[in-house]
Design a protein around this motif. Structure first.
Motif, PDB file in Angstrom:
ATOM      1  N   ARG A  13       0.857  -1.179   0.000  1.00 23.67           N
ATOM      2  CA  ARG A  13       0.000   0.000   0.000  1.00 23.67           C
ATOM      3  C   ARG A  13       0.896   1.233   0.000  1.00 23.67           C
ATOM      4  O   ARG A  13       2.014   1.206   0.497  1.00 23.67           O
ATOM      5  CB  ARG A  13      -0.872   0.018   1.256  1.00 23.67           C
ATOM      6  CG  ARG A  13      -1.803  -1.166   1.328  1.00 23.67           C
ATOM      7  CD  ARG A  13      -2.573  -1.214   2.636  1.00 23.67           C
ATOM      8  NE  ARG A  13      -3.485  -0.083   2.724  1.00 23.67           N
ATOM      9  CZ  ARG A  13      -3.458   0.836   3.691  1.00 23.67           C
ATOM     10  NH1 ARG A  13      -2.588   0.779   4.664  1.00 23.67           N
ATOM     11  NH2 ARG A  13      -4.323   1.833   3.694  1.00 23.67           N
ATOM     12  N   ALA A  14       0.372   2.348  -0.548  1.00 26.81           N
ATOM     13  CA  ALA A  14       1.171   3.565  -0.629  1.00 26.81           C
ATOM     14  C   ALA A  14       0.260   4.771  -0.827  1.00 26.81           C
ATOM     15  O   ALA A  14      -0.895   4.635  -1.214  1.00 26.81           O
ATOM     16  CB  ALA A  14       2.166   3.460  -1.779  1.00 26.81           C
ATOM     17  N   VAL A  15       0.836   5.947  -0.586  1.00 29.66           N
ATOM     18  CA  VAL A  15       0.141   7.206  -0.815  1.00 29.66           C
ATOM     19  C   VAL A  15       0.763   7.872  -2.035  1.00 29.66           C
ATOM     20  O   VAL A  15       1.991   7.953  -2.148  1.00 29.66           O
ATOM     21  CB  VAL A  15       0.274   8.161   0.399  1.00 29.66           C
ATOM     22  CG1 VAL A  15      -0.403   9.490   0.124  1.00 29.66           C
ATOM     23  CG2 VAL A  15      -0.284   7.526   1.646  1.00 29.66           C
ATOM     24  N   VAL A  16      -0.086   8.364  -2.940  1.00 28.95           N
ATOM     25  CA  VAL A  16       0.413   9.079  -4.111  1.00 28.95           C
ATOM     26  C   VAL A  16       0.970  10.421  -3.666  1.00 28.95           C
ATOM     27  O   VAL A  16       0.274  11.219  -3.046  1.00 28.95           O
ATOM     28  CB  VAL A  16      -0.707   9.292  -5.161  1.00 28.95           C
ATOM     29  CG1 VAL A  16      -0.215  10.172  -6.302  1.00 28.95           C
ATOM     30  CG2 VAL A  16      -1.223   7.961  -5.671  1.00 28.95           C
ATOM     31  N   LEU A  17       2.227  10.645  -3.973  1.00 24.67           N
ATOM     32  CA  LEU A  17       2.894  11.899  -3.650  1.00 24.67           C
ATOM     33  C   LEU A  17       2.841  12.846  -4.844  1.00 24.67           C
ATOM     34  O   LEU A  17       2.605  14.045  -4.703  1.00 24.67           O
ATOM     35  CB  LEU A  17       4.349  11.630  -3.245  1.00 24.67           C
ATOM     36  CG  LEU A  17       5.200  12.822  -2.890  1.00 24.67           C
ATOM     37  CD1 LEU A  17       4.593  13.611  -1.732  1.00 24.67           C
ATOM     38  CD2 LEU A  17       6.607  12.364  -2.530  1.00 24.67           C
ATOM     39  N   ASP A  18       3.059  12.298  -6.043  1.00 25.56           N
ATOM     40  CA  ASP A  18       3.118  13.118  -7.247  1.00 25.56           C
ATOM     41  C   ASP A  18       2.793  12.238  -8.448  1.00 25.56           C
ATOM     42  O   ASP A  18       2.939  11.015  -8.391  1.00 25.56           O
ATOM     43  CB  ASP A  18       4.526  13.704  -7.386  1.00 25.56           C
ATOM     44  CG  ASP A  18       4.622  14.808  -8.419  1.00 25.56           C
ATOM     45  OD1 ASP A  18       3.583  15.391  -8.781  1.00 25.56           O
ATOM     46  OD2 ASP A  18       5.744  15.087  -8.871  1.00 25.56           O
ATOM     47  N   VAL A  19       2.368  12.866  -9.530  1.00 23.26           N
ATOM     48  CA  VAL A  19       2.068  12.124 -10.760  1.00 23.26           C
ATOM     49  C   VAL A  19       2.683  12.854 -11.953  1.00 23.26           C
ATOM     50  O   VAL A  19       2.637  14.075 -12.028  1.00 23.26           O
ATOM     51  CB  VAL A  19       0.540  11.919 -10.938  1.00 23.26           C
ATOM     52  CG1 VAL A  19      -0.195  13.234 -11.010  1.00 23.26           C
ATOM     53  CG2 VAL A  19       0.237  11.086 -12.161  1.00 23.26           C
TER      54      VAL A  19
END
Length: 106
Positions: A23-29
């Motif tokens: 699992r992870a949190v989106v920091l940037d795209v």
């Protein structure tokens, strides 16, 4: 003419890696692969498409970040916060299953 790309996820979304199951949190795209050429995972089969959104992620329970293509991500159904030392730098809180960015992305 540049192709317009619509990303599925935005900064603050919690996602899961389809294959590696973290699992992870989106920091940037990024709209396409913008990493260093020597890093591009050419050994993967099939090699991920460079012309899809790529995400910088804060990985749950670890100190590092990853950079992965959208094709390996899915929505995280756990709806629980993640643990990462850098969360407070980039996000001001967790609300309604999503982290709230400290500033708006470009």
């Amino acid at each position: 003419m540049a192709t317009v790309c619509q990303a599925k996820f935005a900064p603050g979304h919690v996602v899961e890696h389809r294959d590696l199951r973290y699992r992870a949190v989106v920091l940037d795209v990024d709209p396409r692969f913008l990493g260093r050429e020597d890093w591009y995972p050419q050994d993967a089969f099939p090699a991920p498409d460079r012309d899809q959104p790529w995400y910088r992620l804060l990985v749950d329970g670890h100190k590092y970040q990853t950079y992965v293509p959208e094709s390996v991500l899915r929505v995280d159904d756990l709806e629980a916060p993640v643990e990462h030392l850098s969360l407070r730098i980039f996000f001001k809180g967790y609300e309604s299953g999503r982290y709230q960015p400290r500033w708006l992305p470009n």
